[in-house]
Design a protein around this motif. Structure first.
Motif, PDB file in Angstrom:
ATOM      1  N   GLN A 232       3.247 -57.589  13.610  1.00 14.55           N
ATOM      2  CA  GLN A 232       2.630 -58.183  12.428  1.00 14.55           C
ATOM      3  C   GLN A 232       1.309 -58.819  12.835  1.00 14.55           C
ATOM      4  N   ALA A 233       0.263 -58.031  12.838  1.00 17.98           N
ATOM      5  CA  ALA A 233      -1.052 -58.522  13.236  1.00 17.98           C
ATOM      6  C   ALA A 233      -2.054 -58.210  12.133  1.00 17.98           C
ATOM      7  N   THR A 234      -3.080 -59.028  12.039  1.00 18.66           N
ATOM      8  CA  THR A 234      -4.128 -58.833  11.048  1.00 18.66           C
ATOM      9  C   THR A 234      -5.323 -58.152  11.698  1.00 18.66           C
ATOM     10  N   LEU A 235      -5.735 -57.017  11.117  1.00 14.59           N
ATOM     11  CA  LEU A 235      -6.891 -56.274  11.615  1.00 14.59           C
ATOM     12  C   LEU A 235      -8.036 -56.389  10.618  1.00 14.59           C
ATOM     13  N   HIS A 236      -9.234 -56.563  11.130  1.00 12.15           N
ATOM     14  CA  HIS A 236     -10.430 -56.600  10.305  1.00 12.15           C
ATOM     15  C   HIS A 236     -11.374 -55.484  10.736  1.00 12.15           C
ATOM     16  N   ARG A 237     -11.956 -54.817   9.766  1.00 16.77           N
ATOM     17  CA  ARG A 237     -12.935 -53.782  10.083  1.00 16.77           C
ATOM     18  C   ARG A 237     -14.234 -54.420  10.591  1.00 16.77           C
ATOM     19  N   ALA A 238     -14.816 -53.787  11.598  1.00 17.59           N
ATOM     20  CA  ALA A 238     -16.092 -54.249  12.144  1.00 17.59           C
ATOM     21  C   ALA A 238     -16.931 -53.036  12.477  1.00 17.59           C
ATOM     22  N   LYS A 239     -18.144 -53.272  12.953  1.00 13.40           N
ATOM     23  CA  LYS A 239     -19.020 -52.209  13.425  1.00 13.40           C
ATOM     24  C   LYS A 239     -19.193 -52.347  14.933  1.00 13.40           C
ATOM     25  N   ASP A 240     -19.387 -51.218  15.589  1.00 11.19           N
ATOM     26  CA  ASP A 240     -19.514 -51.261  17.046  1.00 11.19           C
ATOM     27  C   ASP A 240     -20.683 -52.139  17.476  1.00 11.19           C
ATOM     28  N   ALA A 241     -21.724 -52.190  16.661  1.00 12.55           N
ATOM     29  CA  ALA A 241     -22.891 -53.018  16.990  1.00 12.55           C
ATOM     30  C   ALA A 241     -22.556 -54.509  16.989  1.00 12.55           C
ATOM     31  N   ASP A 242     -21.412 -54.884  16.394  1.00 11.86           N
ATOM     32  CA  ASP A 242     -21.008 -56.287  16.378  1.00 11.86           C
ATOM     33  C   ASP A 242     -20.563 -56.776  17.750  1.00 11.86           C
ATOM     34  N   PHE A 243     -20.280 -55.845  18.658  1.00  8.51           N
ATOM     35  CA  PHE A 243     -19.781 -56.208  19.978  1.00  8.51           C
ATOM     36  C   PHE A 243     -20.895 -56.034  21.009  1.00  8.51           C
ATOM     37  N   PRO A 244     -21.280 -57.106  21.701  1.00  4.64           N
ATOM     38  CA  PRO A 244     -22.449 -57.059  22.592  1.00  4.64           C
ATOM     39  C   PRO A 244     -22.325 -55.996  23.677  1.00  4.64           C
ATOM     40  N   SER A 245     -23.427 -55.333  23.938  1.00 11.65           N
ATOM     41  CA  SER A 245     -23.500 -54.345  25.002  1.00 11.65           C
ATOM     42  C   SER A 245     -24.915 -54.352  25.568  1.00 11.65           C
ATOM     43  N   ARG A 246     -25.029 -54.099  26.857  1.00  9.46           N
ATOM     44  CA  ARG A 246     -26.351 -54.091  27.490  1.00  9.46           C
ATOM     45  C   ARG A 246     -27.219 -52.948  26.959  1.00  9.46           C
ATOM     46  N   VAL A 247     -26.569 -51.872  26.569  1.00 13.72           N
ATOM     47  CA  VAL A 247     -27.285 -50.704  26.053  1.00 13.72           C
ATOM     48  C   VAL A 247     -26.522 -50.158  24.854  1.00 13.72           C
ATOM     49  N   PRO A 248     -27.192 -49.415  23.977  1.00 13.04           N
ATOM     50  CA  PRO A 248     -26.469 -48.788  22.864  1.00 13.04           C
ATOM     51  C   PRO A 248     -25.382 -47.844  23.374  1.00 13.04           C
ATOM     52  N   LYS A 249     -24.222 -47.868  22.738  1.00 18.25           N
ATOM     53  CA  LYS A 249     -23.110 -47.008  23.140  1.00 18.25           C
ATOM     54  C   LYS A 249     -23.006 -45.821  22.185  1.00 18.25           C
ATOM     55  N   PRO A 250     -22.673 -44.649  22.689  1.00 17.21           N
ATOM     56  CA  PRO A 250     -22.477 -43.494  21.803  1.00 17.21           C
ATOM     57  C   PRO A 250     -21.382 -43.800  20.783  1.00 17.21           C
ATOM     58  N   LEU A 251     -21.645 -43.466  19.524  1.00 18.74           N
ATOM     59  CA  LEU A 251     -20.682 -43.780  18.466  1.00 18.74           C
ATOM     60  C   LEU A 251     -19.665 -42.680  18.235  1.00 18.74           C
ATOM     61  N   ARG A 252     -20.077 -41.434  18.307  1.00 17.02           N
ATOM     62  CA  ARG A 252     -19.178 -40.309  17.991  1.00 17.02           C
ATOM     63  C   ARG A 252     -19.026 -39.439  19.234  1.00 17.02           C
ATOM     64  N   THR A 253     -17.894 -39.590  19.890  1.00 19.13           N
ATOM     65  CA  THR A 253     -17.679 -38.847  21.140  1.00 19.13           C
ATOM     66  C   THR A 253     -16.344 -38.107  21.125  1.00 19.13           C
ATOM     67  N   ALA A 254     -15.922 -37.637  19.957  1.00 20.57           N
ATOM     68  CA  ALA A 254     -14.719 -36.812  19.886  1.00 20.57           C
ATOM     69  C   ALA A 254     -14.926 -35.551  20.723  1.00 20.57           C
ATOM     70  N   MET A 255     -13.869 -35.107  21.403  1.00 18.01           N
ATOM     71  CA  MET A 255     -13.976 -33.979  22.326  1.00 18.01           C
ATOM     72  C   MET A 255     -12.865 -32.971  22.086  1.00 18.01           C
ATOM     73  N   ARG A 256     -13.165 -31.740  22.436  1.00 17.61           N
ATOM     74  CA  ARG A 256     -12.129 -30.721  22.550  1.00 17.61           C
ATOM     75  C   ARG A 256     -12.634 -29.641  23.487  1.00 17.61           C
ATOM     76  N   SER A 257     -11.735 -28.773  23.921  1.00 19.05           N
ATOM     77  CA  SER A 257     -12.086 -27.718  24.865  1.00 19.05           C
ATOM     78  C   SER A 257     -12.176 -26.365  24.173  1.00 19.05           C
ATOM     79  N   VAL A 258     -13.151 -25.565  24.592  1.00 13.00           N
ATOM     80  CA  VAL A 258     -13.212 -24.173  24.152  1.00 13.00           C
ATOM     81  C   VAL A 258     -12.679 -23.252  25.249  1.00 13.00           C
ATOM     82  N   LYS A 259     -12.219 -23.844  26.349  1.00 12.70           N
ATOM     83  CA  LYS A 259     -11.704 -23.067  27.476  1.00 12.70           C
ATOM     84  C   LYS A 259     -10.184 -23.148  27.606  1.00 12.70           C
ATOM     85  N   LEU A 260      -9.595 -24.217  27.052  1.00 14.08           N
ATOM     86  CA  LEU A 260      -8.164 -24.451  27.219  1.00 14.08           C
ATOM     87  C   LEU A 260      -7.478 -24.533  25.867  1.00 14.08           C
TER      88      LEU A 260
END
Length: 285
Positions: A232-260
């Motif tokens: 029973q936990a409360t979750l709030h929506r946020a944006k990745d930019a709300d969390f400090p980072s030294r550099v911008p982080k990639p936002l969309r990095t979904a992956m799949r294989s075309v070999k396997l």
């Protein structure tokens, strides 16, 4: 096949140790107390002391900010460490398994990144992981597996993202989680199984993506964790930019294989991990 397992106490190393033991495959596990991956001499001594047919390199610094703060150390561990391992493996006629990251991409693609996409690293960490891919290729018999954000058990004291979120939810803390960061969260044991399959099948050497099927925002992923555990936990929506980072982080990095063939979906893998985590907690009481 005897395997030299480097970085044996981290998340991936723990997964490999479990899978090797499950399959009855002989292996020698080395952790950071046994090996300084950033030292060519230490790596050479480890190879000389522990002859093997295959080396699986699970060492690495995996957080973006520490790599930005100390780029020399990041480069020494993530990039030059792979170079030293590759040279030793090549000199001994061994097969090398090296791990890279979805972070080598810039996160601008709407769909899934595959092995055919061109890397565009945007941080010190990302550059170091792309460099490790290049250095691993200096060993003629090599597999490079790119992986997304992972979850799974580990034998060291660090906590992965899922385990941190679980600890916070168990403490009753309200959580803010980015709903604009998209990934293919993946079970470390499934990655280890994929790599062992490549070795066992004598698959063509080269680059592969290893990720559980599907994609999800970090918010919806943690919401699934909450649902599956009944916490029973409360979750709030946020944006990745709300969390400090030294550099911008990639936002969309979904992956799949075309070999396997596609791995099982992330939901099934997550449920498996949470169930195993629950069993371990019950056994430790």
């Amino acid at each position: 096949m005897h395997v030299l397992l480097l970085g044996a106490t981290g998340m991936l190393g723990t997964a490999f140790a479990f899978k090797f033991a499950e399959k009855g495959l002989p292996f020698t596990p080395l952790g950071h107390r046994d090996l300084r991956i950033e030292s060519a001499d230490s790596v050479a001594a480890a190879f000389a002391a522990h002859p093997a047919d295959v080396v699986v390199n699970c060492t690495g610094i995996v957080s973006i900010n520490p790599c930005e703060d100390d780029p020399e150390h990041c480069t020494a561990v993530n990039a030059l460490g792979a170079l030293y391992v590759s040279r030793q493996a090549a000199a001994r006629g061994m097969t090398m398994v090296q791990f890279s990251s979805h972070a080598v991409f810039d996160g601008q693609k709407e769909g899934f990144y595959t092995e055919d996409d061109v890397p565009r690293p945007q941080s010190v960490y990302a550059v170091s992981k792309y460099a490790c891919e290049v250095y691993a290729a200096l060993c003629p018999s090599h597999y490079v597996l790119r992986v997304p954000a992972m979850f799974g058990p580990r034998r060291n004291d660090s906590l992965g993202f899922v385990d941190k979120m679980l600890a916070f939810m168990e403490q009753g803390r309200e959580l803010r989680v980015a709903d604009d960061k998209i990934d293919s969260p993946t079970y470390s044991l499934d990655v280890a199984e994929t790599a062992i399959g490549l070795l066992s099948d004598k698959a063509p050497y080269g680059l592969y993506h290893a990720a559980n099927d599907g994609c999800v925002s970090y918010y919806d992923f943690i919401d699934a964790v909450r649902e599956m555990t009944g916490l029973q936990a409360t979750l709030h929506r946020a944006k990745d930019a709300d969390f400090p980072s030294r550099v911008p982080k990639p936002l969309r990095t979904a992956m799949r294989s075309v070999k396997l063939p596609a791995l099982r979906g992330w939901r099934e893998a997550l449920a498996d991990y949470l169930q195993s985590r629950g069993r371990q907690a019950g056994q430790s009481r």
